[in-house]
Design a protein around this motif. Structure first.
Motif, mmCIF file in Angstrom:
data_model
loop_
_atom_site.group_PDB
_atom_site.id
_atom_site.type_symbol
_atom_site.label_atom_id
_atom_site.label_comp_id
_atom_site.label_asym_id
_atom_site.label_seq_id
_atom_site.Cartn_x
_atom_site.Cartn_y
_atom_site.Cartn_z
ATOM 1 N N ASN A 109 0.843 -1.178 0.000
ATOM 2 C CA ASN A 109 0.000 0.000 0.000
ATOM 3 C C ASN A 109 0.889 1.242 0.000
ATOM 4 O O ASN A 109 1.913 1.261 0.685
ATOM 5 C CB ASN A 109 -0.883 -0.024 1.256
ATOM 6 N N GLU B 28 -6.383 6.032 3.205
ATOM 7 C CA GLU B 28 -6.702 4.679 2.739
ATOM 8 C C GLU B 28 -5.760 3.639 3.340
ATOM 9 O O GLU B 28 -5.670 2.513 2.845
ATOM 10 C CB GLU B 28 -6.627 4.630 1.212
ATOM 11 N N ASN C 119 -1.436 8.572 0.690
ATOM 12 C CA ASN C 119 -2.824 8.105 0.812
ATOM 13 C C ASN C 119 -3.137 7.562 2.203
ATOM 14 O O ASN C 119 -3.717 6.482 2.348
ATOM 15 C CB ASN C 119 -3.118 7.012 -0.231
ATOM 16 N N PHE D 125 -7.904 2.312 -4.586
ATOM 17 C CA PHE D 125 -8.921 3.158 -5.194
ATOM 18 C C PHE D 125 -8.749 3.095 -6.710
ATOM 19 O O PHE D 125 -7.640 3.276 -7.217
ATOM 20 C CB PHE D 125 -8.777 4.595 -4.698
ATOM 21 N N ASP E 23 -5.921 1.841 5.895
ATOM 22 C CA ASP E 23 -6.515 0.666 6.524
ATOM 23 C C ASP E 23 -7.529 -0.024 5.629
ATOM 24 O O ASP E 23 -8.409 -0.731 6.093
ATOM 25 C CB ASP E 23 -7.180 1.071 7.849
ATOM 26 N N ARG E 24 -7.386 0.158 4.312
ATOM 27 C CA ARG E 24 -8.281 -0.534 3.396
ATOM 28 C C ARG E 24 -7.467 -1.499 2.549
ATOM 29 O O ARG E 24 -6.335 -1.209 2.168
ATOM 30 C CB ARG E 24 -9.061 0.436 2.514
ATOM 31 N N TYR F 177 -1.746 -5.418 3.077
ATOM 32 C CA TYR F 177 -2.845 -5.299 4.040
ATOM 33 C C TYR F 177 -2.986 -6.588 4.851
ATOM 34 O O TYR F 177 -3.333 -6.546 6.032
ATOM 35 C CB TYR F 177 -4.155 -5.000 3.313
ATOM 36 N N THR G 29 -8.048 -2.595 -0.539
ATOM 37 C CA THR G 29 -8.121 -2.446 -1.984
ATOM 38 C C THR G 29 -7.653 -1.073 -2.437
ATOM 39 O O THR G 29 -7.702 -0.092 -1.699
ATOM 40 C CB THR G 29 -9.568 -2.654 -2.472
#
Length: 402
Positions: free
Chosen positions: A196, A206, A203, A213, A208-209, A270, A211
């Motif tokens: 990530n 984002e 970013n 964007f 803790d996501r 992740y 996927t």
């Protein structure tokens, strides 16, 4: 010099260094932009009130994550998409470097996936890069090596260097798009990338996501929104005789097709704790990945970004524009992962960051079709006044990390 150009590229005029690693607040976001023109303002890495960069804060966050639970999420994701009829069930983009070797191997041999690996070809393969690429394939992977139109890619690389002092820009765009493009072509909905961008302080919203964007596709593939090498696609077509068909590899992927397939892009970082040095050990053991026999110019490392002769110039131009060289990137990463101390990192930056990458210099000049004089002209015109000063006829950074 105009006041508005005191700090080029929209960089902060006040230079600050992270209190934990050796990164400065001049580091730009690594988000791929399709509207990238000279002196465009770009977001930079976030520093908090305590003077700590976003990447170091993310490294602290990683220590609080329940990685066993995250790995179970990965297993469930693989269970959802795993093929039982021999078809490819995921795409892993990469060059056969330590990171893509780690991601593809662990997906196939631990989680039972059947990945298709896809590679956007380097500009100029290095010997060790080609050997590692072959070792990767022969460790058990199908691969598509995509090589863009050489005439066009060389032109775009030259223009990106001359207009942006960023010879890697066309490569980065193509590399970003290749996995979604093959998802669209073959109907494979699951893509795995490595880390990530939060690993580098980008970013953070984002972080803790799982996927990505989906900025890599567009519902309307509008050529008027595409800038390559610092100029518009329309100007490329009109001034340089490039066909719109030649620009297809650099255009966002058709969004309707990806929505139809249900394409998802997941970061393996992740689910599994990301550590580049550990990835190197894993790749060396399982895919016969080899470090270089000599350290990389501009740094002290031997195993990161070693497949393309232009790699070192990508980092050198970042040093010129932002005052941040390859040793800064490498040392910051290893400080965050507990491999070296900040004091060691500072010493490494002082020793290697400003080193000129001479090994492939003539090859790179030949590839871009420019002279050494033109190269030096672009380099010196790209030095931001708030970062550089001349002392006894030599360029020197105005701010040095301590």
């Amino acid at each position: 010099m105009s006041e508005t150009l005191k700090a080029y590229y929209g960089l902060p005029e006040e230079v600050k260094f992270c209190k934990k690693c050796v990164m400065s607040n001049q580091r730009p976001s690594s988000v791929v932009e399709f509207k990238h023109r000279p002196f465009d303002k770009k977001p930079t890495i976030n520093f908090d009130d305590e003077g700590v960069c976003g990447a170091c804060r993310y490294a602290e966050m990683k220590e609080q994550i329940d990685w066993d639970r995250r790995e179970k999420e990965l297993a469930a994701l693989c269970d959802k998409y795993r093929s039982d009829d021999g078809n490819y069930d995921c795409i892993v983009p990469g060059s056969g470097g330590k990171d893509s070797s780690f991601v593809s191997h662990i997906l196939k041999y631990k989680y039972g996936m059947n990945p298709l690996t896809v590679t956007w070809s380097p500009h100029i393969y290095t010997e060790i890069g080609w050997e590692n690429f072959q070792s990767w394939i022969h460790s058990g992977f199908d691969n598509i090596l995509y090589t863009p139109n050489g005439k066009v890619h060389r032109l775009l690389t030259r223009l990106a260097f001359e207009n942006l002092c960023h010879p890697f820009q066309p490569f980065i765009i193509g590399q970003k798009l290749i996995a979604p493009r093959f998802s669209a072509l073959f109907g494979i909905p699951l893509i795995f990338y490595g880390e990530n961008p939060a690993e580098y302080g980008d970013n953070m919203a984002e972080a803790d996501r799982p996927t990505m964007f989906p900025s890599f596709y567009s519902d309307k593939r509008n050529i008027d929104e595409l800038y390559l090498g610092g100029i518009s696609a329309r100007e490329l077509i009109k001034k340089y005789g490039v066909s719109i068909k030649d620009l297809n590899p650099y255009l966002p992927v058709n969004g309707d097709r990806l929505k139809e397939i249900g394409t998802e892009v997941h970061y393996i970082s992740y689910y599994l704790k990301w550590d580049p040095q550990e990835n190197y050990y894993y790749a060396a053991e399982h895919t016969n990945f080899q470090a270089n026999i000599e350290r990389t110019e501009g740094s002290y490392s031997k195993y990161s970004s070693i497949d393309d002769a232009i790699d070192t110039f990508h980092y050198y131009t970042a040093f010129i524009k932002f005052g941040i060289g390859r040793a800064t990137y490498d040392a910051s990463q290893e400080i965050r992962n507990g491999k070296i101390t900040r004091e060691e990192g500072v010493n490494l930056v002082h020793q290697f960051d400003s080193e000129f990458p001479k090994k492939y210099f003539n090859k790179v000049l030949e590839y871009m079709g420019i002279t050494e004089e033109r190269f030096c002209e672009v380099i010196n015109n790209s030095r931001s006044p708030h970062l550089w000063e001349k002392e006894n006829g030599d360029w020197k950074l105005s701010h040095q990390i301590t």
